[in-house]
Motif scaffolding. Structure first.
Motif, short mmCIF file in Angstrom:
data_model
loop_
_atom_site.label_atom_id
_atom_site.label_comp_id
_atom_site.label_asym_id
_atom_site.label_seq_id
_atom_site.Cartn_x
_atom_site.Cartn_y
_atom_site.Cartn_z
N ALA A 244 -4.00 -5.68 -3.51
CA ALA A 244 -5.32 -6.33 -3.49
C ALA A 244 -6.29 -5.60 -4.43
O ALA A 244 -7.46 -5.96 -4.48
CB ALA A 244 -5.87 -6.34 -2.07
N TRP A 245 -5.79 -4.65 -5.17
CA TRP A 245 -6.66 -3.86 -6.06
C TRP A 245 -7.48 -4.80 -6.97
O TRP A 245 -6.95 -5.75 -7.53
CB TRP A 245 -5.83 -2.94 -6.95
CG TRP A 245 -6.69 -2.07 -7.85
CD1 TRP A 245 -7.17 -0.83 -7.56
CD2 TRP A 245 -7.14 -2.37 -9.16
NE1 TRP A 245 -7.91 -0.37 -8.59
CE2 TRP A 245 -7.91 -1.29 -9.60
CE3 TRP A 245 -7.00 -3.46 -10.01
CZ2 TRP A 245 -8.52 -1.25 -10.85
CZ3 TRP A 245 -7.62 -3.45 -11.25
CH2 TRP A 245 -8.36 -2.34 -11.66
N TYR B 36 0.83 -1.21 0.00
CA TYR B 36 0.00 0.00 0.00
C TYR B 36 0.85 1.26 0.00
O TYR B 36 1.81 1.37 0.77
CB TYR B 36 -0.94 0.03 1.21
CG TYR B 36 -1.67 1.34 1.36
CD1 TYR B 36 -2.69 1.68 0.48
CD2 TYR B 36 -1.31 2.26 2.34
CE1 TYR B 36 -3.34 2.90 0.59
CE2 TYR B 36 -1.95 3.48 2.46
CZ TYR B 36 -2.97 3.79 1.58
OH TYR B 36 -3.60 5.00 1.68
N VAL C 244 -8.04 4.93 3.34
CA VAL C 244 -6.92 4.86 2.39
C VAL C 244 -7.07 6.03 1.43
O VAL C 244 -8.15 6.57 1.24
CB VAL C 244 -6.90 3.51 1.62
CG1 VAL C 244 -6.61 2.36 2.58
CG2 VAL C 244 -8.19 3.28 0.87
N CYS D 112 -6.81 3.41 -5.71
CA CYS D 112 -7.83 3.05 -4.72
C CYS D 112 -9.21 3.56 -5.15
O CYS D 112 -10.20 2.85 -4.99
CB CYS D 112 -7.46 3.63 -3.36
SG CYS D 112 -6.05 2.81 -2.55
N CYS E 223 -11.44 1.25 3.49
CA CYS E 223 -11.13 0.07 2.67
C CYS E 223 -11.27 -1.17 3.56
O CYS E 223 -10.70 -1.20 4.65
CB CYS E 223 -9.72 0.16 2.11
SG CYS E 223 -9.17 -1.40 1.37
N TRP F 93 -2.85 2.88 -3.70
CA TRP F 93 -2.93 1.57 -4.35
C TRP F 93 -2.39 0.52 -3.40
O TRP F 93 -1.55 0.81 -2.55
CB TRP F 93 -2.09 1.56 -5.62
CG TRP F 93 -2.12 0.26 -6.39
CD1 TRP F 93 -2.99 -0.08 -7.38
CD2 TRP F 93 -1.22 -0.85 -6.25
NE1 TRP F 93 -2.70 -1.34 -7.86
CE2 TRP F 93 -1.63 -1.84 -7.19
CE3 TRP F 93 -0.13 -1.12 -5.44
CZ2 TRP F 93 -0.96 -3.06 -7.32
CZ3 TRP F 93 0.53 -2.33 -5.56
CH2 TRP F 93 0.11 -3.29 -6.50
N CYS F 94 -2.89 -0.71 -3.56
CA CYS F 94 -2.25 -1.86 -2.92
C CYS F 94 -2.45 -3.07 -3.81
O CYS F 94 -3.24 -3.04 -4.77
CB CYS F 94 -2.76 -2.10 -1.49
SG CYS F 94 -4.17 -3.20 -1.38
N PHE G 33 -8.25 -3.02 5.05
CA PHE G 33 -7.64 -2.40 6.23
C PHE G 33 -8.69 -2.11 7.30
O PHE G 33 -8.65 -1.08 7.97
CB PHE G 33 -6.88 -1.13 5.83
CG PHE G 33 -5.68 -1.42 4.98
CD1 PHE G 33 -4.52 -1.92 5.53
CD2 PHE G 33 -5.74 -1.23 3.60
CE1 PHE G 33 -3.42 -2.21 4.74
CE2 PHE G 33 -4.64 -1.51 2.80
CZ PHE G 33 -3.47 -2.01 3.36
N LEU H 42 -12.96 -2.29 -3.57
CA LEU H 42 -12.97 -2.30 -2.11
C LEU H 42 -12.94 -0.90 -1.50
O LEU H 42 -12.95 -0.75 -0.28
CB LEU H 42 -11.78 -3.12 -1.59
CG LEU H 42 -11.75 -4.57 -2.10
CD1 LEU H 42 -10.49 -5.28 -1.65
CD2 LEU H 42 -12.98 -5.32 -1.64
N TYR H 43 -12.91 0.10 -2.35
CA TYR H 43 -12.88 1.50 -1.89
C TYR H 43 -14.30 1.95 -1.61
O TYR H 43 -15.11 2.06 -2.54
CB TYR H 43 -12.24 2.35 -2.98
CG TYR H 43 -11.93 3.78 -2.62
CD1 TYR H 43 -10.90 4.10 -1.75
CD2 TYR H 43 -12.65 4.83 -3.20
CE1 TYR H 43 -10.59 5.40 -1.45
CE2 TYR H 43 -12.34 6.15 -2.91
CZ TYR H 43 -11.31 6.43 -2.04
OH TYR H 43 -10.99 7.74 -1.75
S1 SF4 Z 1 -6.22 -0.72 -3.89
FE1 SF4 Z 1 -5.93 -1.79 -1.93
S2 SF4 Z 1 -5.91 -0.18 -0.38
FE2 SF4 Z 1 -6.80 0.69 -2.24
S3 SF4 Z 1 -9.02 0.44 -1.98
FE3 SF4 Z 1 -8.27 -1.33 -3.15
S4 SF4 Z 1 -7.85 -2.91 -1.63
FE4 SF4 Z 1 -8.03 -0.94 -0.54
#
Ligand code: SF4
Length: 114
Positions: A109-110, A51, A101, A76, A93, A106-107, A96, A81-82
């Motif tokens: 798990a996008w 992240y 976020v 994100c 998110c 970005w992470c 987390f 997941l945002y």
């Molecule tokens: S990219 Fe990762 S941190 Fe950003 S909203 Fe998606 S899952 Fe959450």
């Protein structure tokens, strides 16, 4: 009205109070889960997930998912997941625990919004 009915009503009222108390207690849980503190890049889970608050700074050698033309469009704010609007600066998110976020972050798990 006999004594049994009176006791049953009292029991019912007691149950209602207890249930109401339970509902109040449960309603407090989401407030704790949605604590509005921002995720820091230095946190162990954030580091494990790659992240970053600025998606342009992703180490694409380590996280190739964000490399290339398709990867460059991952942020994100367009992740499934945002839990915010696309133009919001930050949002919860679920990865987390509903902490905030960055919309430009970005992470690994996008996942694309459908
Ligand atoms: S990219 Fe990762 S941190 Fe950003 S909203 Fe998606 S899952 Fe959450």
């Amino acid at each position: 009205m006999n004594k049994k009915q009176t006791i049953d009503r009292r029991g019912f009222i007691k149950l209602g109070i207890q249930t109401g108390g339970g509902v109040l207690a449960l309603s407090a849980i989401p407030m704790q889960l949605t604590a509005q503190d921002a995720v820091a890049e230095s946190e162990p889970l954030a580091q494990a997930m790659g992240y970053v608050t600025d998606a342009t700074k992703v180490d694409t050698a380590k996280f190739p998912k964000r490399s290339g033309e398709a990867g460059a469009n991952q942020f994100c704010h367009n992740c499934a997941l945002y839990a915010g609007e696309a133009d919001s600066a930050s949002a919860p998110c679920s990865i987390f625990q509903n902490r905030l976020v960055s919309g430009k972050g970005w992470c690994n798990a996008w996942v694309a919004k459908s």
